[in-house]
Design an enzyme around this catalytic site. Structure first.
Site, PDB file in Angstrom:
ATOM      1  N   ARG A 131       0.827  -1.216   0.000  1.00 22.32           N
ATOM      2  CA  ARG A 131       0.000   0.000   0.000  1.00 22.32           C
ATOM      3  C   ARG A 131       0.860   1.264   0.000  1.00 22.32           C
ATOM      4  O   ARG A 131       0.549   2.253   0.646  1.00 22.32           O
ATOM      5  CB  ARG A 131      -0.961   0.013   1.188  1.00 22.32           C
ATOM      6  CG  ARG A 131      -1.929  -1.134   1.251  1.00 22.32           C
ATOM      7  CD  ARG A 131      -2.851  -1.186   0.029  1.00 22.32           C
ATOM      8  NE  ARG A 131      -3.691  -2.381   0.115  1.00 22.32           N
ATOM      9  CZ  ARG A 131      -3.331  -3.562  -0.368  1.00 22.32           C
ATOM     10  NH1 ARG A 131      -2.184  -3.704  -1.008  1.00 22.32           N
ATOM     11  NH2 ARG A 131      -4.118  -4.606  -0.257  1.00 22.32           N
ATOM     12  N   SER A 188     -11.556   0.606   3.512  1.00 23.12           N
ATOM     13  CA  SER A 188     -10.649   0.280   4.623  1.00 23.12           C
ATOM     14  C   SER A 188      -9.943   1.551   5.096  1.00 23.12           C
ATOM     15  O   SER A 188      -9.211   2.173   4.322  1.00 23.12           O
ATOM     16  CB  SER A 188      -9.613  -0.758   4.183  1.00 23.12           C
ATOM     17  OG  SER A 188     -10.241  -1.962   3.832  1.00 23.12           O
ATOM     18  N   GLU A 202      -5.143   4.599   5.962  1.00 21.85           N
ATOM     19  CA  GLU A 202      -4.963   4.439   4.520  1.00 21.85           C
ATOM     20  C   GLU A 202      -5.312   5.723   3.759  1.00 21.85           C
ATOM     21  O   GLU A 202      -4.591   6.083   2.834  1.00 21.85           O
ATOM     22  CB  GLU A 202      -5.815   3.271   4.011  1.00 21.85           C
ATOM     23  CG  GLU A 202      -5.464   2.854   2.598  1.00 21.85           C
ATOM     24  CD  GLU A 202      -5.941   1.447   2.259  1.00 21.85           C
ATOM     25  OE1 GLU A 202      -6.228   1.219   1.074  1.00 21.85           O
ATOM     26  OE2 GLU A 202      -6.016   0.601   3.148  1.00 21.85           O
TER      27      GLU A 202
END
Length: 345
Positions: free
Chosen positions: A164, A242, A341
C-alpha cells in the site's frame, strides 16, 4: 484556465465531509493540469490533486490551495512481447478498466474489481485486494513532476512499490501528479485465486475451474457483502473503504501481540521478507470495538470493522477523532499502531 472559487469538496469525496477549496478546476486534459501548475506557481499557491475522492479526508475548514480534479480520460491497448499493454488516463474510473480487461480475457487485475476511485490513484498507494496488487502489472507511470514542471515516465522499478505504498506516497508526497498508468496483462491467463474468501465463494457457487469473469463476480459479491462497493442505498456508503492498512510486523513484535492477544485464532500472513502481516480488522474488533458501533454521527460499518462511516451530520473532525480513538485503543491493547490508509488533507 479560470478556476472557480470556494467550491465545497464534500460532495467530491465518498466520506461526504470537508470544507471548500479556495480555488478549484476540473482538468479534462493534460494541458489543463500543466496550466493549473503554472497558475499556482505564479501566485505561490499550493496545488492539490483530487481523483475519485475515495481515499482522502478534507478538513472542515477546507484547503487554501488550487484543487485540480482529474478528469482526463482515455484507454489505449497494444500488443507487447509478453502480453498486452493497457494504458489508461488517470481520470478513468478504475472498475470500468478492470471490467474491460476481464471482458477481453486479459489476466492481472481481476481481483481488484469493485475498488472505488480512479486509475491515477492505483500506483500511488499500490492498490491491492484479495491477493493481488497493481505492482504486479504496472510497467510505467506517466506523471507531471511539479518540482521541474515537466511530464516524465516513471518505470515500475522507480515506483518503489511496497505494501500500500510507493515513491509517490512515501518519499515526496504531492511532487508527482499521475496522468496515466500502463499495465502489462496476460491474454488468456489464469485468474489469481490466492485468497481463502474468494476460493470459498467460488466453491459455494460450484465453480471448479474459474475464469476471470468468475473471479470478478465472486470478488464483487464479497465486497458488496462488506459494503466495499459504492451503493447509494447502502447505509454504510459514506466511507473510505478500509480506513487502516493491515500492519506488517517483525518476529519480536508478533510474539508480543500473540502474548497480549492470548488467542490461537489470530489471522496472520507470512511475508517474503520474513515479517508477518496481521489483520487490522481483527485487532480492532478484539480491542473492544464492534461492527456498527457509533459515537455520535461517526462509527464503524455494520459489515466491516475496517470501515469508518460518516453518518448524517458528521464532520471531518468527527471522523478523525474516532479514527484516533481506534488507533489509541488498538495500540494500548496490542502494542500495534494502525496506519491510516486515506490521506489527511
Amino acid at each position: 484556465m479560470t478556476p472557480r472559487e470556494h467550491v465545497v469538496l464534500a460532495g467530491y469525496t465518498t466520506l461526504d465531509v470537508g470544507g471548500p477549496a479556495r480555488w478549484f478546476v476540473e482538468a479534462a486534459d493534460e494541458a489543463t493540469v500543466l496550466s493549473a501548475l503554472a497558475w499556482a506557481r505564479a501566485r505561490g499557491v499550493p496545488l492539490r490533486v483530487l481523483g475519485g475522492g475515495s481515499n482522502v479526508v478534507v478538513p472542515d475548514e477546507g484547503v487554501e490551495a488550487l484543487v485540480v480534479r482529474l478528469a482526463v480520460r482515455g484507454v489505449e491497448c497494444r500488443e507487447a512481447d509478453t502480453g498486452v499493454e493497457v494504458t489508461a488516463a488517470a481520470g478513468e474510473p478504475w472498475d470500468d478498466l478492470v471490467r474491460l480487461t476481464v471482458e477481453r480475457g486479459w489476466a492481472g487485475l481481476e481481483c481488484l474489481s469493485g475498488i472505488p476511485g480512479l486509475v491515477g490513484a492505483t500506483p500511488i498507494q499500490n492498490v491491492g485486494a484479495y491477493g493481488q496488487e497493481v505492482a504486479e502489472t504496472v510497467t510505467r507511470v506517466r506523471a507531471l513532476d511539479t518540482r521541474h514542471g515537466r511530464v516524465v515516465d516513471v518505470t515500475a522499478a522507480d515506483c518503489k512499490f511496497a505494501y500500500r505504498d510507493s515513491v509517490f506516497k512515501r518519499d515526496e508526497p504531492g511532487r508527482f501528479v499521475v496522468l496515466g498508468v500502463t499495465y502489462r496483462l496476460r491474454p488468456g491467463g489464469m485468474p489469481a485465486v490466492r485468497y481463502a474468501d474468494v476460493e470459498r465463494h467460488l466453491g459455494e457457487r460450484g465453480v471448479r475451474a474459474p475464469r476471470l469473469a468468475d473471479v470478478r463476480e465472486s470478488v464483487l459479491a464479497i465486497r458488496r457483502s462488506k459494503s466495499m462497493v459504492i451503493d447509494p442505498a447502502d447505509p454504510n456508503r459514506r466511507s473510505c473503504g478500509s480506513f487502516f492498512t493491515n500492519p506488517v510486523v517483525g518476529c519480536e513484535a508478533l510474539a508480543d501481540v500473540e502474548r497480549r492477544a492470548g488467542a490461537d485464532g489470530m489471522p496472520r500472513w507470512p511475508q517474503p521478507d520474513g515479517r508477518v502481516k496481521l489483520s487490522a480488522a481483527w485487532l480492532i474488533e478484539h480491542a473492544g470495538f464492534r461492527r456498527g458501533q457509533r459515537e455520535g454521527p461517526v462509527g464503524l460499518s455494520t459489515r466491516h470493522a475496517l470501515a469508518i462511516v460518516a453518518h448524517e451530520g458528521a464532520r471531518a473532525a468527527d471522523v478523525l477523532a474516532f479514527a484516533a480513538r481506534v488507533q489509541r485503543t488498538v495500540a494500548d491493547r496490542f502494542g500495534v499502531v494502525l496506519t491510516p490508509e486515506p490521506v489527511y488533507w
